[in-house]
Every structure is written in C-alpha cells, then in structure tokens.
Design an enzyme around this catalytic site. Sequence first.
Site, PDB file in Angstrom:
ATOM      1  N   TYR A  39       0.875  -1.198   0.213  1.00 13.93           N
ATOM      2  CA  TYR A  39      -0.018   0.028   0.073  1.00 13.93           C
ATOM      3  C   TYR A  39       1.074   1.410  -0.076  1.00 13.93           C
ATOM      4  CZ  TYR A  39      -4.048  -2.890   1.417  1.00 13.93           C
ATOM      5  OH  TYR A  39      -5.031  -3.785   1.339  1.00 13.93           O
ATOM      6  N   HIS A  97      -0.121 -11.777   1.804  1.00 12.66           N
ATOM      7  CA  HIS A  97      -0.881 -10.865   0.912  1.00 12.66           C
ATOM      8  C   HIS A  97      -1.594 -11.708  -0.177  1.00 12.66           C
ATOM      9  CE1 HIS A  97      -2.125  -6.236  -0.119  1.00 12.66           C
ATOM     10  NE2 HIS A  97      -2.845  -7.161  -0.280  1.00 12.66           N
TER      11      HIS A  97
END
Length: 267
Positions: A39, A97
């Site tokens: 991110y 992830h």
Amino acid sequence: MSIPTIGLGTFRLQGQTVIDSVRNGLDVGYRAIDTAQIYGNEAEVGQAIAESGVARSALFLTTKIWTENLSRDKLVPSLKDSLAKLRTDHVDLTLIHWPSPGDGVPVAEFMGALADAREQGLTRQIGVSNFTIGLMQQAIDVVGAGAIATNQVELHPFLQNRKVADFARSQGIPITSYMTLGYGKVLQDPVVQAIAQRNGATPAQVVLAWAMQLGHAVIPSSTKRANLQGNLGALAVRLSEPDMAAIGALDRGGRLTSPQGLAPAWD
C-alpha cells in the site's frame, strides 16, 4: 486473541489522505487498522497512530507481506522494516498478501517463515489473504488450522465466495471480507436499498451488517469522517432472516479483484 469484527481499511489511501483517515477513524472509535507493505502507507499509518494519543495496547494492527518478500531470507527482515515504519515493536496480525506467483516460493517456505516471525514476537498472530481452498490446505499442513487467524478475501453480496468461506469455517478459520461494499456498486442495488429503508439504516450499514452476521470480519475504508462513523453504526444493525436471504440471493460471481500474474485459480 480474536480479530476485531470491524476495522479500518487503508487500501489505496496514501500521504495526507491516509493520515487523515486513520486519525478520524481512531477519533470516532475504530481500534483495528489494516495496512500492507504494497500500500505504500505504513509510515503514514504509523504517524497517524503516534499522533492520535490512542495507546498502542488498545489497537489491533494488521499488515501484509508482499510477494517479493515471501522467501525465507526476506520475510522477517521485511516485517521488521514494516514495524519501523509503523513505529511499533510488533503487529497484532501479519498476513501473506497473495500466494507466490507461479508458486515461485513454496507455501511451506513462506508459512514457515511467517511462523518464525510469530515466534520472534514480531507478530501476535499470522494468517493469509487471497488463498483458495487448495492453498489454505497447504498452509494448514504447515502450521495447523489453529494457527491461521484469518483468510482475507474479496467478499460482498455480488461475490459471496461460499466455497472458500465454507471450507474456512470447517477448519475454524475466520474470514475477513475486503471490498465488502463492492466499490460502492452494491450500495446501488434496489434490494439493498429497500432493506436499508426498512431497517432505518444506510445501505453501507446493511451490507456490513450482513457480512458480520455471516461471521466475517470487515475492514471498510473511507476518506470521509461521516462515512467512517456511519460504517461503525453497522454494529447496531440486526438483519432478519428474510433480509439475509434476500442479500444472499444477490450472488453473481462478480469478482472485482483478480490481478493478472498474482491471482490464483479461484474456487
């Protein structure tokens, strides 16, 4: 240590935008924050938390290991880097992830490294994200189902991911739903809007309440303080069985996230 039912997501939020979102979220009552290495906002999330005045011990902080850091020699150092950015000596939950593209790093290797990170005290709990049934089974074979705190997957009324959710439930692994509001598309559905009107709630509250009543955790994000506060109001919404069934009937396999080169063969 169970995962909070509702948390604050930070996907696609960067710079001052994510600082403001986290600050406002903590101010209105969120105590769980979800971020990820990819991110590019861990440092800003850490800054917002540090400046909030909320004690670290009162927070549940999640980050996710990016695919480039899945190998045994990279996973722990990358997590330590994340901790430095987040200004903490541990996170409460660390997720893989995405599975390694093309199985470049075997599940056994990165789940073993993740378990090592937990043993070192860098993370309280471990889990996975975007894992299929087959990948979940491989992870279970390495660390045991009881060690997997969650599988975080795209799940909303238009993509209810029942096969994955049912398998996870059979193993005692909670599901965390991301994109629960379907980028806002779900909120425009007439069925959802009618249920919201009947319940004196917003469409967003209805959809979040639906996911939570199914037993899933949710991590909605917003840049608007009013929406952040409104989303928390979903905790007070209780949907009837007919309401739940009506939303259940909206499933259409409407997947929004399936990045080429990353996405596994979905169930």
